[in-house]
Design a protein around this motif. Sequence first.
Motif, PDB file in Angstrom:
ATOM      1  N   HIS A  38     -73.083 -55.600  20.935  1.00 23.61           N
ATOM      2  CA  HIS A  38     -73.467 -56.090  22.270  1.00 23.61           C
ATOM      3  C   HIS A  38     -73.359 -57.615  22.426  1.00 23.61           C
ATOM      4  CE1 HIS A  38     -75.453 -55.885  26.190  1.00 23.61           C
ATOM      5  NE2 HIS A  38     -76.088 -56.973  25.812  1.00 23.61           N
ATOM      6  N   PRO A  39     -73.843 -58.423  21.458  1.00 22.10           N
ATOM      7  CA  PRO A  39     -73.727 -59.887  21.639  1.00 22.10           C
ATOM      8  C   PRO A  39     -72.282 -60.345  21.830  1.00 22.10           C
ATOM      9  CG  PRO A  39     -75.271 -59.392  19.878  1.00 22.10           C
ATOM     10  CD  PRO A  39     -74.608 -58.095  20.241  1.00 22.10           C
ATOM     11  N   LEU A  40     -71.329 -59.711  21.139  1.00 23.60           N
ATOM     12  CA  LEU A  40     -69.913 -60.074  21.297  1.00 23.60           C
ATOM     13  C   LEU A  40     -69.427 -59.724  22.700  1.00 23.60           C
ATOM     14  CD1 LEU A  40     -68.638 -58.756  17.843  1.00 23.60           C
ATOM     15  CD2 LEU A  40     -68.839 -61.154  18.513  1.00 23.60           C
ATOM     16  N   ASP A  41     -69.922 -58.607  23.233  1.00 23.95           N
ATOM     17  CA  ASP A  41     -69.558 -58.197  24.586  1.00 23.95           C
ATOM     18  C   ASP A  41     -70.115 -59.183  25.610  1.00 23.95           C
ATOM     19  OD1 ASP A  41     -68.140 -56.248  26.085  1.00 23.95           O
ATOM     20  OD2 ASP A  41     -70.033 -55.446  26.811  1.00 23.95           O
ATOM     21  N   LEU A  42     -71.336 -59.637  25.379  1.00 19.05           N
ATOM     22  CA  LEU A  42     -71.989 -60.611  26.266  1.00 19.05           C
ATOM     23  C   LEU A  42     -71.178 -61.914  26.303  1.00 19.05           C
ATOM     24  CD1 LEU A  42     -74.646 -61.542  27.831  1.00 19.05           C
ATOM     25  CD2 LEU A  42     -75.419 -62.384  25.647  1.00 19.05           C
ATOM     26  N   ILE A  43     -70.772 -62.396  25.123  1.00 21.07           N
ATOM     27  CA  ILE A  43     -69.977 -63.632  25.039  1.00 21.07           C
ATOM     28  C   ILE A  43     -68.646 -63.441  25.762  1.00 21.07           C
ATOM     29  CG2 ILE A  43     -68.697 -65.118  23.420  1.00 21.07           C
ATOM     30  CD1 ILE A  43     -71.130 -64.662  21.456  1.00 21.07           C
ATOM     31  N   LYS A  44     -68.040 -62.270  25.603  1.00 19.60           N
ATOM     32  CA  LYS A  44     -66.764 -61.954  26.268  1.00 19.60           C
ATOM     33  C   LYS A  44     -66.918 -62.049  27.789  1.00 19.60           C
ATOM     34  CE  LYS A  44     -65.788 -57.881  27.481  1.00 19.60           C
ATOM     35  NZ  LYS A  44     -65.604 -56.429  27.551  1.00 19.60           N
ATOM     36  N   VAL A  45     -67.990 -61.450  28.332  1.00 18.97           N
ATOM     37  CA  VAL A  45     -68.227 -61.479  29.788  1.00 18.97           C
ATOM     38  C   VAL A  45     -68.391 -62.914  30.270  1.00 18.97           C
ATOM     39  CG1 VAL A  45     -69.931 -60.906  31.579  1.00 18.97           C
ATOM     40  CG2 VAL A  45     -69.118 -59.133  30.032  1.00 18.97           C
ATOM     41  N   ARG A  46     -69.184 -63.726  29.550  1.00 18.86           N
ATOM     42  CA  ARG A  46     -69.388 -65.131  29.952  1.00 18.86           C
ATOM     43  C   ARG A  46     -68.064 -65.889  29.948  1.00 18.86           C
ATOM     44  NH1 ARG A  46     -74.953 -66.690  29.115  1.00 18.86           N
ATOM     45  NH2 ARG A  46     -76.139 -64.875  29.796  1.00 18.86           N
ATOM     46  N   MET A  47     -67.222 -65.622  28.938  1.00 14.25           N
ATOM     47  CA  MET A  47     -65.934 -66.322  28.861  1.00 14.25           C
ATOM     48  C   MET A  47     -64.978 -65.869  29.967  1.00 14.25           C
ATOM     49  SD  MET A  47     -65.177 -66.723  24.805  1.00 14.25           S
ATOM     50  CE  MET A  47     -63.742 -67.762  25.054  1.00 14.25           C
ATOM     51  N   ALA A 100     -81.625 -63.544  24.057  1.00 14.00           N
ATOM     52  CA  ALA A 100     -80.714 -63.554  25.208  1.00 14.00           C
ATOM     53  C   ALA A 100     -79.344 -62.967  24.857  1.00 14.00           C
ATOM     54  CB  ALA A 100     -80.550 -64.975  25.743  1.00 14.00           C
ATOM     55  N   LEU A 101     -78.999 -62.965  23.559  1.00 11.78           N
ATOM     56  CA  LEU A 101     -77.722 -62.357  23.139  1.00 11.78           C
ATOM     57  C   LEU A 101     -77.723 -60.845  23.379  1.00 11.78           C
ATOM     58  CD1 LEU A 101     -77.003 -64.250  19.786  1.00 11.78           C
ATOM     59  CD2 LEU A 101     -75.750 -64.496  21.930  1.00 11.78           C
ATOM     60  N   PHE A 102     -78.934 -60.293  23.591  1.00 15.33           N
ATOM     61  CA  PHE A 102     -79.038 -58.852  23.855  1.00 15.33           C
ATOM     62  C   PHE A 102     -79.401 -58.573  25.319  1.00 15.33           C
ATOM     63  CE2 PHE A 102     -79.029 -59.054  19.315  1.00 15.33           C
ATOM     64  CZ  PHE A 102     -78.319 -57.920  18.947  1.00 15.33           C
ATOM     65  N   SER A 103     -79.123 -59.561  26.203  1.00 11.36           N
ATOM     66  CA  SER A 103     -79.327 -59.352  27.643  1.00 11.36           C
ATOM     67  C   SER A 103     -78.486 -58.164  28.081  1.00 11.36           C
ATOM     68  CB  SER A 103     -78.848 -60.565  28.455  1.00 11.36           C
ATOM     69  OG  SER A 103     -79.592 -61.686  28.120  1.00 11.36           O
ATOM     70  N   PRO A 118     -72.018 -47.001  37.515  1.00 13.01           N
ATOM     71  CA  PRO A 118     -73.262 -47.708  37.862  1.00 13.01           C
ATOM     72  C   PRO A 118     -73.844 -48.492  36.675  1.00 13.01           C
ATOM     73  CG  PRO A 118     -73.264 -45.514  38.805  1.00 13.01           C
ATOM     74  CD  PRO A 118     -72.072 -45.581  37.908  1.00 13.01           C
ATOM     75  N   ALA A 119     -73.816 -47.902  35.486  1.00 15.48           N
ATOM     76  CA  ALA A 119     -74.335 -48.597  34.296  1.00 15.48           C
ATOM     77  C   ALA A 119     -73.447 -49.779  33.942  1.00 15.48           C
ATOM     78  CB  ALA A 119     -74.416 -47.629  33.123  1.00 15.48           C
ATOM     79  N   ASP A 120     -72.140 -49.659  34.205  1.00 18.43           N
ATOM     80  CA  ASP A 120     -71.195 -50.739  33.912  1.00 18.43           C
ATOM     81  C   ASP A 120     -71.474 -51.955  34.799  1.00 18.43           C
ATOM     82  OD1 ASP A 120     -69.109 -51.844  32.558  1.00 18.43           O
ATOM     83  OD2 ASP A 120     -67.659 -50.293  33.038  1.00 18.43           O
ATOM     84  N   VAL A 121     -71.694 -51.719  36.105  1.00 22.95           N
ATOM     85  CA  VAL A 121     -72.009 -52.819  37.036  1.00 22.95           C
ATOM     86  C   VAL A 121     -73.313 -53.485  36.604  1.00 22.95           C
ATOM     87  CG1 VAL A 121     -72.445 -53.474  39.434  1.00 22.95           C
ATOM     88  CG2 VAL A 121     -70.847 -51.634  38.954  1.00 22.95           C
ATOM     89  N   ALA A 122     -74.322 -52.674  36.278  1.00 25.35           N
ATOM     90  CA  ALA A 122     -75.617 -53.211  35.842  1.00 25.35           C
ATOM     91  C   ALA A 122     -75.445 -54.071  34.590  1.00 25.35           C
ATOM     92  CB  ALA A 122     -76.593 -52.062  35.568  1.00 25.35           C
ATOM     93  N   MET A 123     -74.639 -53.595  33.643  1.00 30.00           N
ATOM     94  CA  MET A 123     -74.433 -54.312  32.384  1.00 30.00           C
ATOM     95  C   MET A 123     -73.765 -55.669  32.630  1.00 30.00           C
ATOM     96  SD  MET A 123     -72.324 -53.051  29.027  1.00 30.00           S
ATOM     97  CE  MET A 123     -70.701 -53.394  29.726  1.00 30.00           C
ATOM     98  N   VAL A 124     -72.687 -55.686  33.426  1.00 30.75           N
ATOM     99  CA  VAL A 124     -71.973 -56.942  33.703  1.00 30.75           C
ATOM    100  C   VAL A 124     -72.919 -57.946  34.364  1.00 30.75           C
ATOM    101  CG1 VAL A 124     -70.202 -57.975  35.206  1.00 30.75           C
ATOM    102  CG2 VAL A 124     -69.629 -56.010  33.773  1.00 30.75           C
ATOM    103  N   ARG A 125     -73.698 -57.486  35.347  1.00 30.77           N
ATOM    104  CA  ARG A 125     -74.601 -58.397  36.060  1.00 30.77           C
ATOM    105  C   ARG A 125     -75.705 -58.940  35.146  1.00 30.77           C
ATOM    106  NH1 ARG A 125     -75.603 -56.536  42.227  1.00 30.77           N
ATOM    107  NH2 ARG A 125     -73.452 -56.595  42.924  1.00 30.77           N
ATOM    108  N   MET A 126     -76.260 -58.069  34.310  1.00 25.58           N
ATOM    109  CA  MET A 126     -77.331 -58.511  33.407  1.00 25.58           C
ATOM    110  C   MET A 126     -76.790 -59.498  32.367  1.00 25.58           C
ATOM    111  SD  MET A 126     -79.403 -54.921  33.010  1.00 25.58           S
ATOM    112  CE  MET A 126     -80.810 -55.470  32.038  1.00 25.58           C
ATOM    113  N   GLN A 127     -75.555 -59.262  31.914  1.00 26.40           N
ATOM    114  CA  GLN A 127     -74.944 -60.165  30.935  1.00 26.40           C
ATOM    115  C   GLN A 127     -74.571 -61.501  31.562  1.00 26.40           C
ATOM    116  OE1 GLN A 127     -71.690 -57.729  29.529  1.00 26.40           O
ATOM    117  NE2 GLN A 127     -72.830 -57.053  27.744  1.00 26.40           N
TER     118      GLN A 127
END
Length: 297
Positions: A21-30, A65-68, A125-134
Amino acid sequence: MGVKGFVEGGIASIIAGCSTHPLDLIKVRMQLQGENHSTGGLPRPPRVGPIAVGMQIVRQDGFPALFSGVSATMLRQCLYSTTRMGLYDMMKTKWTDPNTGLIPLWQKIGAGLIAGGIGAAVGNPADVAMVRMQADGRVPAAERRNYKSAVDAISQMVKNEGIGSLWRGSSLTVNRAMLVTASQLASYDQFKETILDKGLMKDGLGTHVTASFGAGFVAAVVTNPVDVIKTRVMNMRVEAGKAPPYAGAIDCAMKTIKAEGPMALYNGFIPTISRQGPFTIVLFVTLEQVRNLLKDF
């Protein structure tokens, strides 16, 4: 056999999703870097690498926060990955030649495209929620959405933006999932089959890790451009009385390329491959172990 494929795929996907998950979060921010520039906002900021993005998140909001958005990741894996893995398994079993025990590559790809598309429609729906939370942590505190969990994110979206918002970017999610599932699952099976046929390695951990790393690389190259557009469309803020920043996926792609150049579609490629590699390895190694555990059921 049918239900078992869903259970095995679901368990493996949840473990793989949470651990990377933390790698996915960093990917979204980038992937969101430079976005204000492409939507006509602020001047383009300098690009920041994955390690710097990770350090910035920890400095700003602490290690947790890496697990947002991890609750949304779990929900997404339960809906999307369980569906796609189970359906792929069912189709592969149905289409396997009973005499040779093999299935041609084009049929594996076909099974992946169908399973990925259906899984994505279920899990959007879970995908949209995940992107927004990240993405929340990258904006000033006053502008954050501050969803408490995936369920809270989904209920707030329905309340404030209508039920249609849960399927925002769904055409992109479906297209991306079709490409991911076809490239990831079909290439894993193909790599594994080739390794075993050529006698390069025996069927064991080494083969599973090698085949899954190859599958992760193929999936990252194929899907990164769709992933960047999907992230931006899902995360966009639509204000009342104003035109949305993007009219749709094509408009988002054109604006991104015009403002930031075509390589912007490979924004976050290093964290994508850094995440897709470990995710795919954990996914398939776990899947093989779960299959061993459940083989008598």
